[in-house]
Design an enzyme around this catalytic site. Structure first.
Site, PDB file in Angstrom:
ATOM      1  CD  GLU A 175      53.100 -51.561 -52.312  1.00 18.50           C
ATOM      2  OE1 GLU A 175      53.649 -51.213 -53.539  1.00 18.50           O
ATOM      3  OE2 GLU A 175      52.240 -52.498 -52.524  1.00 18.50           O
ATOM      4  CD  GLU A 180      49.411 -57.690 -51.251  1.00 20.19           C
ATOM      5  OE1 GLU A 180      49.021 -57.501 -52.479  1.00 20.19           O
ATOM      6  OE2 GLU A 180      50.714 -57.862 -50.790  1.00 20.19           O
TER       7      GLU A 180
END
Length: 338
Positions: A175, A180
């Site tokens: 991933e 973020e």
């Protein structure tokens, strides 16, 4: 976004100027491709995919909204819906919008669940779009211009997951979290600048099935220490065989190499660059709540955090025309800017 399976009246001009202005405006609608390709040609990158969000609706040939209420495996509090209230293209931007409202929908995304889908009710709604099943890329430069929201409990992200779980389920196939934003503007005792939480996060997830999963992450603030939610910024991932380099507004802040990651999959034996040697698709979402946000800063989800909007101006994908197999020839010198 991991852990993935648990836990954003002018003065009138003369006619000649109006004509010139109209011509310029028309040129701008298509001119980004010329500018982007010109820039790409200087460093060897070739534009292979782009989304400018210049229309009035989401391009369904490029994106599939996710419809689910499962909380991303992170105990997030939203249902993702395919409604204009949560996903809108307007004013040259993608708007992923979160609202406080009770909503019931499928517990899991379609790739995880067999019909009939179990139902789940959440207290927020929001938007998430993905290129899953449409487009994916192995190596390249992934770049986008975005404005994340602020507020305790907000968690916008632009990230990548494997198009096919070649090495197994999460996190064996990896991933990549490019952006973020967690609780921007909330209380942060260790942040500089006096504006609260002003650091964005990038991360990679890999390793073995939980609880043996592993990750590396980093936090980066703007040189001015201003809130990233105050204006748009450009994030870049340059990804080649065995190396990833992350940039914010052209300034490198992080690098990971194959010495930093691994996978427990027996299918990756004698392959030191696995699992990050397969095509990944891209997605963008605005989560509300979840472990990473609710356990940090001011804790929980602020009562006034919604409505919130994650804005994305454009997303562009480049690949190295002279080194399509490994993608390394076009990558910048790996020196981080301090």
């Amino acid at each position: 976004m991991g852990p993935f399976f648990f836990q954003f009246a002018s003065q009138e001009k003369p006619m000649q100027s109006k004509i010139a202005l109209l011509g310029a405006m028309i040129g701008l609608t298509a001119g980004w491709t010329t500018a982007a390709k010109a820039q790409a040609s200087e460093d060897g990158w070739s534009l292979v995919w782009a989304e400018e969000f210049d229309g009035t609706k989401l391009d369904r040939k490029k994106w599939k909204p996710e419809i689910s209420c499962w909380g991303g495996g992170n105990q997030e509090r939203q249902c993702y819906t395919d409604r204009p209230k949560n996903i809108k293209v307007a004013d040259g931007n993608l708007h992923l919008m979160a609202h406080k409202e009770t909503f019931t929908g499928p517990d899991l995304p379609p790739e995880f669940s067999n019909k009939p889908y179990p139902q789940k009710t959440q207290e927020y709604t929001s938007g998430k779009i993905r290129t899953l099943g449409i487009s994916s890329w192995k190596y390249g430069k992934i770049e986008f211009r975005a404005k994340p929201p602020k507020g305790q409990g907000t968690w916008p992200a632009v990230w990548m997951m494997p198009a096919n779980n070649v090495y197994g389920g999460w996190p064996l196939s990896g991933e990549i979290d490019i952006l973020e934003g967690v609780n921007l503007g909330a209380t942060c005792d260790t942040c500089k600048g006096g504006v609260g939480e002003n650091r964005m996060i990038s991360a990679i997830h890999f390793g073995d099935y939980a609880p043996k999963n592993k990750f590396h992450d980093t936090r980066v603030a703007l040189p001015s220490n201003a809130l990233p939610s105050d204006e748009f910024h450009i994030w870049t991932l340059e990804w080649g065989e065995g190396v990833m380099r992350f940039y914010l507004n052209g300034r490198q802040y992080w690098e990971r190499t194959s010495a930093d990651w691994e996978t427990a999959s027996p299918l990756a034996k004698s392959n030191p660059v696995a699992p990050f040697d397969q095509p990944f698709y891209i997605m963008a979402n605005l989560a509300i709540g979840g472990g990473l946000s609710e356990k940090n800063n001011d804790k929980g989800v602020a009562a006034n955090v919604t409505p919130a909007a994650f804005l994305i101006d454009w997303i562009r994908i480049y690949q190295c025309s002279s080194d399509k197999e490994k993608g390394l020839a076009c990558m910048q010198d790996g020196k981080e800017s301090k």
